[in-house]
Structure formats: structure tokens, C-alpha cells
Motif scaffolding. Structure first.
Motif, PDB file in Angstrom:
ATOM      1  N   ASN A 113       0.714  -1.286  -0.018  1.00  0.00           N
ATOM      2  CA  ASN A 113      -0.069   0.026  -0.108  1.00  0.00           C
ATOM      3  C   ASN A 113       0.868   1.182   0.056  1.00  0.00           C
ATOM      4  OD1 ASN A 113      -3.019  -1.023   0.610  1.00  0.00           O
ATOM      5  ND2 ASN A 113      -1.508  -2.191   1.733  1.00  0.00           N
ATOM      6  N   ILE A 114       0.083   2.223   0.075  1.00  0.00           N
ATOM      7  CA  ILE A 114       1.050   3.794  -0.147  1.00  0.00           C
ATOM      8  C   ILE A 114       0.478   4.619   0.858  1.00  0.00           C
ATOM      9  CG2 ILE A 114       1.734   5.444  -1.556  1.00  0.00           C
ATOM     10  CD1 ILE A 114       3.046   3.246  -2.575  1.00  0.00           C
ATOM     11  N   ASP A 115       1.363   5.033   1.571  1.00  0.00           N
ATOM     12  CA  ASP A 115       1.041   6.088   2.434  1.00  0.00           C
ATOM     13  C   ASP A 115       1.675   7.475   2.022  1.00  0.00           C
ATOM     14  OD1 ASP A 115       0.013   6.941   5.419  1.00  0.00           O
ATOM     15  OD2 ASP A 115       1.960   7.691   5.408  1.00  0.00           O
ATOM     16  N   PHE A 116       0.821   8.660   2.284  1.00  0.00           N
ATOM     17  CA  PHE A 116       1.255   9.828   1.952  1.00  0.00           C
ATOM     18  C   PHE A 116       2.793  10.524   2.495  1.00  0.00           C
ATOM     19  CE2 PHE A 116      -0.208  11.833   5.580  1.00  0.00           C
ATOM     20  CZ  PHE A 116       0.469  12.716   5.784  1.00  0.00           C
ATOM     21  N   PHE A 117       2.906   9.879   3.650  1.00  0.00           N
ATOM     22  CA  PHE A 117       4.208  10.334   4.428  1.00  0.00           C
ATOM     23  C   PHE A 117       5.139   9.197   4.316  1.00  0.00           C
ATOM     24  CE2 PHE A 117       6.818  10.561   8.314  1.00  0.00           C
ATOM     25  CZ  PHE A 117       7.548  11.698   7.853  1.00  0.00           C
ATOM     26  N   PHE A 118       4.737   8.183   4.930  1.00  0.00           N
ATOM     27  CA  PHE A 118       5.532   6.642   4.997  1.00  0.00           C
ATOM     28  C   PHE A 118       6.021   6.166   3.581  1.00  0.00           C
ATOM     29  CE2 PHE A 118       4.049   7.280   9.096  1.00  0.00           C
ATOM     30  CZ  PHE A 118       4.993   7.270   9.886  1.00  0.00           C
ATOM     31  N   GLY A 119       5.233   6.275   2.474  1.00  0.00           N
ATOM     32  CA  GLY A 119       5.343   5.588   1.366  1.00  0.00           C
ATOM     33  C   GLY A 119       4.942   4.372   1.229  1.00  0.00           C
ATOM     34  N   GLU A 120       5.612   3.585   0.483  1.00  0.00           N
ATOM     35  CA  GLU A 120       5.094   1.990   0.251  1.00  0.00           C
ATOM     36  C   GLU A 120       5.530   1.182   1.564  1.00  0.00           C
ATOM     37  OE1 GLU A 120       7.163  -1.206  -2.144  1.00  0.00           O
ATOM     38  OE2 GLU A 120       5.918   0.062  -3.501  1.00  0.00           O
ATOM     39  N   TYR A 121       4.287   0.517   1.927  1.00  0.00           N
ATOM     40  CA  TYR A 121       4.305  -0.433   3.314  1.00  0.00           C
ATOM     41  C   TYR A 121       3.575  -1.634   2.716  1.00  0.00           C
ATOM     42  CZ  TYR A 121      -0.225   1.138   4.330  1.00  0.00           C
ATOM     43  OH  TYR A 121      -1.824   1.399   4.174  1.00  0.00           O
ATOM     44  N   TYR A 122       4.037  -2.699   3.733  1.00  0.00           N
ATOM     45  CA  TYR A 122       3.241  -3.960   3.455  1.00  0.00           C
ATOM     46  C   TYR A 122       2.067  -4.110   4.223  1.00  0.00           C
ATOM     47  CZ  TYR A 122       7.823  -4.975   0.896  1.00  0.00           C
ATOM     48  OH  TYR A 122       8.727  -5.051  -0.038  1.00  0.00           O
ATOM     49  N   LYS A 141      13.800   2.725   5.868  1.00  0.00           N
ATOM     50  CA  LYS A 141      13.132   3.802   5.420  1.00  0.00           C
ATOM     51  C   LYS A 141      12.711   4.877   6.562  1.00  0.00           C
ATOM     52  CE  LYS A 141       9.856   3.017   2.315  1.00  0.00           C
ATOM     53  NZ  LYS A 141       8.395   2.642   1.502  1.00  0.00           N
ATOM     54  N   MET A 142      12.370   4.383   7.711  1.00  0.00           N
ATOM     55  CA  MET A 142      12.109   5.357   8.885  1.00  0.00           C
ATOM     56  C   MET A 142      13.348   6.253   8.917  1.00  0.00           C
ATOM     57  SD  MET A 142       9.217   4.929   9.927  1.00  0.00           S
ATOM     58  CE  MET A 142       7.766   3.939  10.408  1.00  0.00           C
ATOM     59  N   GLU A 143      14.440   5.667   8.901  1.00  0.00           N
ATOM     60  CA  GLU A 143      15.837   6.480   9.305  1.00  0.00           C
ATOM     61  C   GLU A 143      15.848   7.582   8.121  1.00  0.00           C
ATOM     62  OE1 GLU A 143      20.418   5.502   9.252  1.00  0.00           O
ATOM     63  OE2 GLU A 143      19.435   4.152   8.217  1.00  0.00           O
ATOM     64  N   ASN A 144      15.479   7.462   6.971  1.00  0.00           N
ATOM     65  CA  ASN A 144      15.518   8.443   5.790  1.00  0.00           C
ATOM     66  C   ASN A 144      14.492   9.353   6.234  1.00  0.00           C
ATOM     67  OD1 ASN A 144      17.504   7.046   4.499  1.00  0.00           O
ATOM     68  ND2 ASN A 144      16.280   6.183   3.162  1.00  0.00           N
ATOM     69  N   LEU A 145      13.226   8.890   6.482  1.00  0.00           N
ATOM     70  CA  LEU A 145      12.262  10.029   6.720  1.00  0.00           C
ATOM     71  C   LEU A 145      12.605  10.823   8.023  1.00  0.00           C
ATOM     72  CD1 LEU A 145       9.068   7.784   6.251  1.00  0.00           C
ATOM     73  CD2 LEU A 145       9.775   9.837   5.046  1.00  0.00           C
ATOM     74  N   SER A 146      13.245  10.400   8.961  1.00  0.00           N
ATOM     75  CA  SER A 146      13.577  11.192  10.087  1.00  0.00           C
ATOM     76  C   SER A 146      14.309  12.274   9.934  1.00  0.00           C
ATOM     77  CB  SER A 146      14.220  10.165  11.188  1.00  0.00           C
ATOM     78  OG  SER A 146      15.453   9.590  10.823  1.00  0.00           O
ATOM     79  N   ASP A 147      15.157  12.143   8.891  1.00  0.00           N
ATOM     80  CA  ASP A 147      16.144  13.213   8.481  1.00  0.00           C
ATOM     81  C   ASP A 147      15.397  14.293   7.908  1.00  0.00           C
ATOM     82  OD1 ASP A 147      18.282  11.880   9.346  1.00  0.00           O
ATOM     83  OD2 ASP A 147      18.708  10.955   7.355  1.00  0.00           O
ATOM     84  N   LYS A 148      14.198  14.144   7.498  1.00  0.00           N
ATOM     85  CA  LYS A 148      13.509  15.353   6.843  1.00  0.00           C
ATOM     86  C   LYS A 148      12.680  16.364   7.587  1.00  0.00           C
ATOM     87  CE  LYS A 148      13.054  12.577   2.376  1.00  0.00           C
ATOM     88  NZ  LYS A 148      12.345  12.034   1.452  1.00  0.00           N
ATOM     89  N   VAL A 149      12.186  15.615   8.660  1.00  0.00           N
ATOM     90  CA  VAL A 149      11.037  16.273   9.496  1.00  0.00           C
ATOM     91  C   VAL A 149      11.645  16.366  11.035  1.00  0.00           C
ATOM     92  CG1 VAL A 149       9.147  15.751   7.991  1.00  0.00           C
ATOM     93  CG2 VAL A 149       9.844  14.330  10.144  1.00  0.00           C
ATOM     94  N   GLU A 150      10.969  17.246  11.829  1.00  0.00           N
ATOM     95  CA  GLU A 150      11.241  17.525  13.301  1.00  0.00           C
ATOM     96  C   GLU A 150      10.565  16.249  14.091  1.00  0.00           C
ATOM     97  OE1 GLU A 150      13.080  19.637  14.867  1.00  0.00           O
ATOM     98  OE2 GLU A 150      13.904  20.487  12.833  1.00  0.00           O
ATOM     99  N   PRO A 151      11.045  15.866  15.078  1.00  0.00           N
ATOM    100  CA  PRO A 151      10.422  14.966  15.990  1.00  0.00           C
ATOM    101  C   PRO A 151       8.644  14.881  16.261  1.00  0.00           C
ATOM    102  CG  PRO A 151      12.591  15.325  16.892  1.00  0.00           C
ATOM    103  CD  PRO A 151      12.352  16.406  15.788  1.00  0.00           C
TER     104      PRO A 151
END
Length: 225
Positions: A4-13, A24-34
Motif C-alpha cells: 500500500n502507499i501512505d502519503f508520508f511513509f510511502g510504500e508499506y506492506y 525507510k524510517m531512518e531516511n524520513l527522520s532526516d526530513k522532519v522534526e520529531p
């Protein structure tokens, strides 16, 4: 496996519940504040029956980047427990459940303690991050019978007992009973790491600042002998 696709997390099972790779979480965490990242986790949990599995295929996962991206005040508690369904080549691997407002994030890598280098990875990539964030005082060990006990009181003691308990939980209690000089030195080093990380955790630091503080404390401790 269904995707499936989530607007923030992207593709997930989603075949057996929602699952996202830790990388993937590691990459996303670099983009936004906690604060934003934590809100998205809670939103995702609310949309997926209150559970998310975050997986990694290694024994040295980038758990720090993930736990550092979650607001500590949003974490109710954490439970570390053993699993026997992840890696058939070892007696058990460790995982941890992070309880947030809208559900549980289960971090499921291949943490194991079947030999020294793997046991050290549990300290470096699981325990030290929890201590650095001050979350050790809200972390519990969940035994096979469902009973729990605290990992740490947060006070300046109990590090050796914490290590021994974690290794016992991992099904490799011998990792907490050093027999030779090299083992004893390594064990003392890991105890010191938890002690220094606990001190850093009281400073409420994040990112590189936390590790820089830990590095300075290591140097000071080495100079003091």
C-alpha cells in the motif's frame, strides 16, 4: 505480500499488519522534526488497528535514528522481549515495543547475543540509544510468561544487573558472565557505556549533540583512569 502507499511513509506492506523497513524510517527522520514524525506515527497507528511493525534484517539496526525521531514525552513505555520466529539460526532475537498514544510500534531486527560481537551490538544499538534519550527509566523487560520488570531505575547503579538481565532475556545468559580477561574488559566497557549514556540522557540532547556529549564523557572517563 500486499503493498500500500501512505502519503508520508510511502510504500508499506500490509498482509499481516502494517510493516515498514527501519531504513525507510531512518531516511524520513532526516526530513522532519520529531514532533511532526511522532504525529505521523500516531496517525498511521490510528489507521492500522494500533500496530506497526518496523523491521530490519541486521543485528545492528539504525535504531538510534528512529528513537531519536520520536518525542520522548510521547512514549508511554517500552518493552524489550525475546522472539523465536525471526532467526532460526539462534536461540532467540530481541525486539522492542514502543507504546505511543495511538498504539504500539514493534521494532523487530535481529538483535541477538549468541557471540560477543552480537552481544556488544545489543548494547551499542539498543541499550545505549535508550539511555541517551532517558527512556531507560520507562523501559521494561518482558519475560516469556508475560511478567515484566524495569530495565533501569535511572540512578547511578544497576548497570551490570541490567546487562545480565537483558542477556538472560535474549536466551544467552552466558554473555553476562565474563570468564576471561578480554570478556571482563569488554563487559566493564559496556557497563561504562550505559553509565555515561545515562548521564547524557539527563541533558535532554538529541542527534549528534547526544553522541558528542557521550564522546566527551568517554574521554574524561579514560583520562580519569
Amino acid at each position: 505480500m500486499a503493498k500500500n502507499i501512505d502519503f508520508f511513509f510511502g510504500e508499506y506492506y500490509s498482509e499481516e499488519g502494517a510493516s515498514i523497513p527501519l531504513r525507510k524510517m531512518e531516511n524520513l527522520s532526516d526530513k522532519v522534526e520529531p514532533a511532526f514524525f511522532t504525529r505521523q506515527l500516531n496517525r498511521f497507528l490510528a489507521e492500522h488497528d494500533g500496530h506497526l511493525r518496523v523491521s530490519d534484517g541486521t543485528s545492528h539496526p539504525p535504531f538510534w535514528k528512529f528513537i531519536d525521531s520520536i518525542q520522548p514525552s510521547s512514549v508511554g513505555y517500552i518493552e524489550i522481549y525475546a522472539r523465536t520466529d525471526i532467526n532460526n539460526n539462534v536461540d532467540a532475537t530481541l525486539a522492542c515495543d514502543i507504546v505511543l498514544d495511538n498504539g504500539i510500534v514493534s521494532v523487530v531486527p535481529h538483535w541477538c547475543a549468541y557471540k560477543d560481537i552480537r552481544a556488544d551490538e545489543i548494547v551499542k544499538t539498543l541499550l545505549v540509544p535508550l539511555y541517551l534519550k532517558g527512556l531507560n527509566v520507562r523501559t521494561y523487560l518482558r519475560w516469556d510468561d508475560g511478567k515484566t520488570e524495569t530495565l533501569s531505575s535511572g540512578m547511578d547503579w544497576g548497570y551490570e544487573e541490567a546487562l545480565k538481565a537483558v542477556f538472560k532475556l535474549s536466551k544467552y545468559p552466558s554473555a553476562g558472565v565474563p570468564m576471561f580477561d578480554d570478556d571482563r574488559r569488554r563487559f566493564r566497557y559496556n557497563i561504562r557505556e550505559l553509565k555515561l549514556a545515562n548521564e547524557v540522557g539527563k541533558e535532554n540532547l538529541s542527534g549528534e549533540a547526544a553522541w558528542e556529549s557521550l564522546r566527551k564523557r568517554r574521554e574524561a572517563s579514560a583520562e580519569a583512569g
